[in-house]
Design a protein around this motif. Structure first.
Motif: not given
Lengths: 153, 270
Positions: B13-20
């Motif tokens: 989740l952390l990587f998805i949010l950072a990516a967005i």
């Protein structure tokens, strides 16, 4: 050695009751997308379908939307051509229409040309740029040309 | 949910949010320009999917999933995964953001989050099945890149020569331009392009690697792609790195379960 891989466990358990339906559906969806991805290598028709999606000129929105879930990072050789320059675009050539600076540039020209090429299959699209009514920036496809060279598979 | 599954979920989740949100400063001026002048392309996009206010709402909604970093309730994880799938899908289909591969990888990583929440993991086999799906998502993404580059314009290096070597302003490209003449840059672009194609082929076959090798190799390659392109490419690679990191946590858990089983079988009965 292969027996220790997760893919081996996945494949050998797909038909068993211990494998949940979420996993089965996801597996089938991934396989369907991989077939869709590979099809452009062998079929000119499939290549043109994807190029048309890249040029925002699929037959309808649902056909375009189906292509969108397929990962296609940096596919084809794409160019956009304006009155001032011809530019290589590494992803969707139509993205120049939605980028702030290029959109401002586009407002000063009457037409917008884009092209994609893959293994001898080429698609070229010309859009008419219109700014009427006020504050509505519209691009209408006015010409689309397909060309082929024989593929040696 | 078990602690390892929570760790796997939160890291992805952390990587998805950072990516967005890494491209927020890039997206905001674009959204502002779209608010000033509405864009239409041959009436392909339905009403809401060309509306900028709607786009702004959808782009901000993933922030709500931060609740998973404080909550331990399964329902929070479930709804967050569903919310991320819907937001990624809408952003992928919207005229303002359709061209960004960020939302393709975030969509698939969010589907992986949903599977992570829903799938039963009563034994090591079920965990391995889930890990297998995660590896296949990574392989599928790179297969998409690999097949689309099997064309003379990529083999010759022409595409990357024009799009990267002669155009990009981030390192190492200005340095290469200052040190080499055009013909040398063409040769470098050709070898670089072939290397990119072969790397994508390797990653498309990465599901044949054991997890212990897949995790470090996957992270190094995805990070390398960001380093050799632009920091903004993290928006595309981030969700993939997220899947790989969560596979690491799940595999660690599987290893420990198997070790515990082996130990208990060898222990003399009391």
């Amino acid at each position: 050695m292969f027996r220790n891989l997760p893919i081996y466990t996945l494949l050998t358990n797909l038909t068993k009751a211990t494998c949940s339906w979420y996993i089965k559906v996801s597996f089938l969806a991934i396989i369907a997308i991989c077939i869709n991805v590979i099809s452009i290598y062998f079929s000119e028709k499939a290549t043109l379908r994807v190029m048309k999606a890249f040029h925002l000129s699929s037959n309808n929105y649902s056909e375009w939307a189906l292509e969108q879930v397929t990962p296609r990072m940096y596919n084809f050789s794409n160019y956009s051509k304006s009155a001032s320059a011809k530019e290589q675009v590494n992803h969707y050539p139509t993205r120049l229409m939605t980028f702030v600076n290029s959109k401002r540039k586009l407002r000063d020209q009457a037409t917008f040309h884009i092209s994609s090429e893959y293994r001898g299959t080429r698609l070229e699209t010309i859009f008419l740029v219109s700014e009427k009514p006020e504050n509505k920036f519209s691009l209408f496809k006015i010409k689309q040309q397909e060309s082929y060279e024989n593929r040696e598979n | 949910m078990k602690i390892e599954r929570i760790k796997a979920y939160k890291s992805c989740l952390l990587f998805i949010l950072a990516a967005i949100y890494i491209k927020v400063l890039f997206f905001l001026p674009m959204f502002r320009a779209n608010l000033e002048v509405e864009l239409r392309v041959s009436d392909l996009f339905p009403g809401a999917l060309s509306s900028t206010p709607f786009l702004l709402i959808i782009y901000s909604l993933p922030v709500l999933t931060c609740i998973c970093f404080i909550s331990k309730k399964k329902i929070a994880y479930l709804y967050s995964a569903i919310l991320l799938i819907l937001c990624s899908l809408i952003l992928l289909l919207h005229i303002g953001t359709y061209n960004d591969a960020t939302f393709t990888t975030s969509l698939w990583a969010s589907i992986w989050l949903l599977l992570l929440t829903l799938s039963p993991m009563d034994d090591a086999k079920q965990k391995l099945q889930l890990i297998g799906i995660g590896q296949l998502i990574i392989a599928m993404t790179f297969l998409g890149g690999f097949i689309g580059k099997l064309t003379p314009e990529y083999w010759s290096g022409e595409v990357l020569f024009n799009a990267y070597f002669m155009y990009k302003n981030n390192l190492p490209y200005p340095l290469i331009r200052s040190l080499c003449d055009t013909e040398t840059i063409r040769v470098i672009a050709k070898y670089f392009s072939v290397m990119v194609i072969l790397t994508e082929l390797f990653m498309a076959l990465s599901f044949l690697l054991p997890v212990r090798k897949f995790v470090p190799i996957g992270i190094i390659i995805c990070s390398g792609i960001v380093l050799f392109s632009h920091i903004y490419l993290f928006s595309v690679m981030g969700p993939l790195i997220g899947i790989i990191v969560s596979i690491h946590f799940l595999n660690k858990d599987s290893d420990e379960t198997l070790k515990d089983k082996a130990l208990s079988q060898n222990l003399p009965s009391l």
